[in-house]
Design a protein around this motif. Structure first.
Motif, short mmCIF file in Angstrom:
data_model
loop_
_atom_site.label_atom_id
_atom_site.label_comp_id
_atom_site.label_asym_id
_atom_site.label_seq_id
_atom_site.Cartn_x
_atom_site.Cartn_y
_atom_site.Cartn_z
N ALA A 224 64.13 -26.32 4.19
CA ALA A 224 63.64 -25.21 3.36
C ALA A 224 63.97 -25.45 1.88
N VAL A 225 62.95 -25.29 1.03
CA VAL A 225 63.15 -25.44 -0.41
C VAL A 225 62.73 -24.22 -1.20
N ALA A 226 61.95 -23.31 -0.58
CA ALA A 226 61.44 -22.17 -1.33
C ALA A 226 61.15 -20.99 -0.43
N PHE A 227 61.22 -19.80 -1.03
CA PHE A 227 60.92 -18.54 -0.36
C PHE A 227 60.05 -17.74 -1.31
N LEU A 228 58.80 -17.53 -0.94
CA LEU A 228 57.86 -16.79 -1.79
C LEU A 228 57.85 -15.33 -1.37
N GLU A 229 57.97 -14.44 -2.35
CA GLU A 229 57.95 -13.02 -2.03
C GLU A 229 56.99 -12.27 -2.95
N ALA A 230 56.45 -11.21 -2.42
CA ALA A 230 55.48 -10.40 -3.16
C ALA A 230 56.17 -9.63 -4.29
N PRO A 231 55.45 -9.41 -5.38
CA PRO A 231 56.05 -8.69 -6.50
C PRO A 231 56.37 -7.23 -6.16
N SER A 232 55.62 -6.67 -5.22
CA SER A 232 55.85 -5.28 -4.86
C SER A 232 56.95 -5.14 -3.82
N SER A 233 57.48 -6.25 -3.36
CA SER A 233 58.49 -6.21 -2.31
C SER A 233 59.85 -5.84 -2.88
N ARG A 234 60.42 -4.82 -2.31
CA ARG A 234 61.78 -4.43 -2.70
C ARG A 234 62.79 -5.13 -1.80
N ALA A 235 62.30 -6.03 -0.97
CA ALA A 235 63.17 -6.74 -0.04
C ALA A 235 64.08 -7.73 -0.75
N GLY A 236 63.71 -8.13 -1.96
CA GLY A 236 64.47 -9.13 -2.68
C GLY A 236 65.94 -8.81 -2.84
#
Length: 134
Positions: free
Chosen positions: A101-113
């Protein structure tokens, strides 16, 4: 809550290969270690970004330079109108358990970050979030 505007999803997808190359270059700078030519790395993406990321990766023939990139689409972290903390944790842990694993893409509206970032950071996995207007 799970949908991302196409323009933003495209921006995130367009950065998949560039992010993989950047991470690989940084990883290769220390102590002679890095990713071998022809190796396969993995990028994880939230469900809402998967179709755009798949399309962009297919356009690059699944490669970032001479490195193959495998995309893993994760389940949505949304259970109705609420974040599902079990899914968020499982998604982040899945990435940390993958030595490629090198990257994790997340949505801008995601508060999961706020929940995923500490987990990903401890495993030194880069995350990418796009904000509108960028």
């Amino acid at each position: 809550m799970d949908s991302v505007p196409p323009r933003i999803a495209h921006k995130a997808a367009a950065s998949l290969a560039a992010l993989a190359i950047f991470v690989l270059l940084v990883a290769g700078c220390g102590g002679g270690e890095g990713v071998a030519e022809g190796a396969t790395v993995t990028a994880y993406a939230e469900a809402s970004l998967c179709s755009g990321a798949k399309a962009k990766l297919a356009g690059a023939h699944g490669e970032a330079g001479d490195i193959r990139v495998r995309l893993v689409c994760l389940p949505s972290p949304w259970g109705g109108k609420r974040l599902d903390l079990a899914t968020i944790g499982a998604n982040a842990r899945r990435a940390t358990e993958d030595s490629a694993a090198v990257a994790f893409l997340e949505a801008p509206s995601s508060r999961a970050g706020r929940f995923t970032h500490p987990i990903l950071e401890s495993a030194q996995i880069a995350w990418l979030t796009y904000r509108s207007g960028g």
